[in-house]
Design an enzyme around this catalytic site. Structure first.
Site: not given
Ligand code: G3I
Length: 325
Positions: A137, A178, A214, A244, A246
């Protein structure tokens, strides 16, 4: 009943894969489907290879989550897609706070990328290749460069610093850039094409461009525009992958929305099918139970091909149809 990896392979693609996350792997009903390598031939870790997870303090690498998913892929004979080396998001504060000289940040990127990519060097060596989203990105939606610690410190050179480090660390891995909103022609796709051209003309290693995909039910780009755009990339001498996928909707899901979603999945898969340089497709998790969508887009969800109870949705058949079956 059809299995997606089997269907994709017989259609001539390398893989049909999915993202997954460590917290999901204790759900045995989930892993019963995930671990079927006739359903999924490729795995991307949704979070555990990101910078905050792998180098939370400078020089202190933690690979437990990343290794768990790499081992799952290896055990099941699945390709591994590394995700990712350099991204503005999910950075530990020691990186995002910046204040580096160009020499310091160059070295930080080189150490991070080469240690991360090198750890999984040669993984799944019985399979033809595996891939890395080395740069994730880099662009704003208008095609300008994203203002982050990497660009603001190093200009565009951070891209080649990262790509060169990744290539050296694992010469057999396909290295990708990506992004999202580069799936159909427009300013952001043009910016990515110009980047690929410029990297190629300076002999910087780059094998592929990841199209995240997405999408939104009823607003998915047309097959013609997806194909035209993929062809524009492959004409530059890189492969493309849908990395990715969906397709979300405004909840609650209805029969009509699920039917449109099925059509939209077919549109995307059939576009990849029509382009020989589109090597494979990854969904950003396969079940609505673990989709990232509802927590990011309030009121939206149901974006995956299986519902939250692990029942196949019409979208599943839409994928099979897209591969020509
Ligand atoms: O690890 C912490 C945990 O300790 C905490 O208790 C919890 C409470 O909110 O948060 C956890 O972190 C989260 C993390 O995912 C792991 O689950 C973050 O808040 C959350 O924001 C994060 O979201 C991820 C997101 O990227 C962040 O930008 C999504 O799971 C993940 O699917 C998403 O993936 C991205 C790709 O990397 C890039 N392209 C877009 C895609 C979708 O956003």
């Amino acid at each position: 009943t059809a299995k997606l990896q089997t269907v994709a392979k017989s259609a001539g693609k390398l893989y049909f894969g999915t993202a997954t996350d460590n917290s999901e792997l204790s759900d045995t009903a989930y892993t019963a489907i995930l671990d079927d390598n006739t359903m999924f031939g490729q795995i991307t870790p949704a979070n555990s290879m990101k910078w905050d997870a792998t180098e939370p303090s400078q020089g202190q690498f933690t690979f437990s989550g990343a290794d768990q998913i790499a081992n799952l892929a290896k055990t099941n004979g699945m390709l591994l897609r590394g995700h990712n080396c350099v991204w503005y998001n999910q950075l530990p504060s020691w990186v995002s706070n910046g204040g580096f000289t160009t020499a310091q940040l160059t070295s930080i990127i080189q150490t991070h990328c080469s240690t991360l990519v090198g750890r999984y060097k040669g993984q799944v060596c019985t399979c033809p290749s595996h891939s890395w989203d080395v740069v994730n990105e880099p662009f704003n939606d208008d095609g300008t460069w994203r203002s982050d610690v990497f660009y603001n410190t190093l200009g565009t050179s951070f891209v080649e610093i990262a790509l060169n480090a990744a290539r050296q660390a694992d010469p057999t891995a396909k290295i990708y850039i990506n992004d999202y909103n580069i799936e159909s022609p427009g300013a952001k796709s043009t910016a990515m094409q110009n980047l690929v051209k410029s990297l190629k003309s300076s002999n910087v290693p780059i094998d592929g461009v990841g199209l995240q995909c997405h999408f939104i039910v009823g607003e998915t780009p047309s097959s013609a525009s997806l194909i035209q755009n993929m062809n524009a990339f492959t004409a530059l001498g890189v492969e493309v992958a849908i990395t990715e996928l969906d397709i979300r909707m405004t909840l609650p899901s209805t029969a009509a929305l699920l039917a449109q979603q099925k059509t939209d999945y077919t549109t995307v898969i059939s576009a990849c099918q029509a382009v020989s340089g589109c090597v494979g497709v990854t969904v950003w998790d396969w079940t609505d139970k673990y989709s990232w969508v509802p927590s990011t887009f309030s009121g939206q969800g149901a974006a995956c091909p299986w519902d939250q109870n692990f029942q196949k949705k019409p979208a599943f058949d839409g994928i099979v149809t897209g591969f020509g079956n």
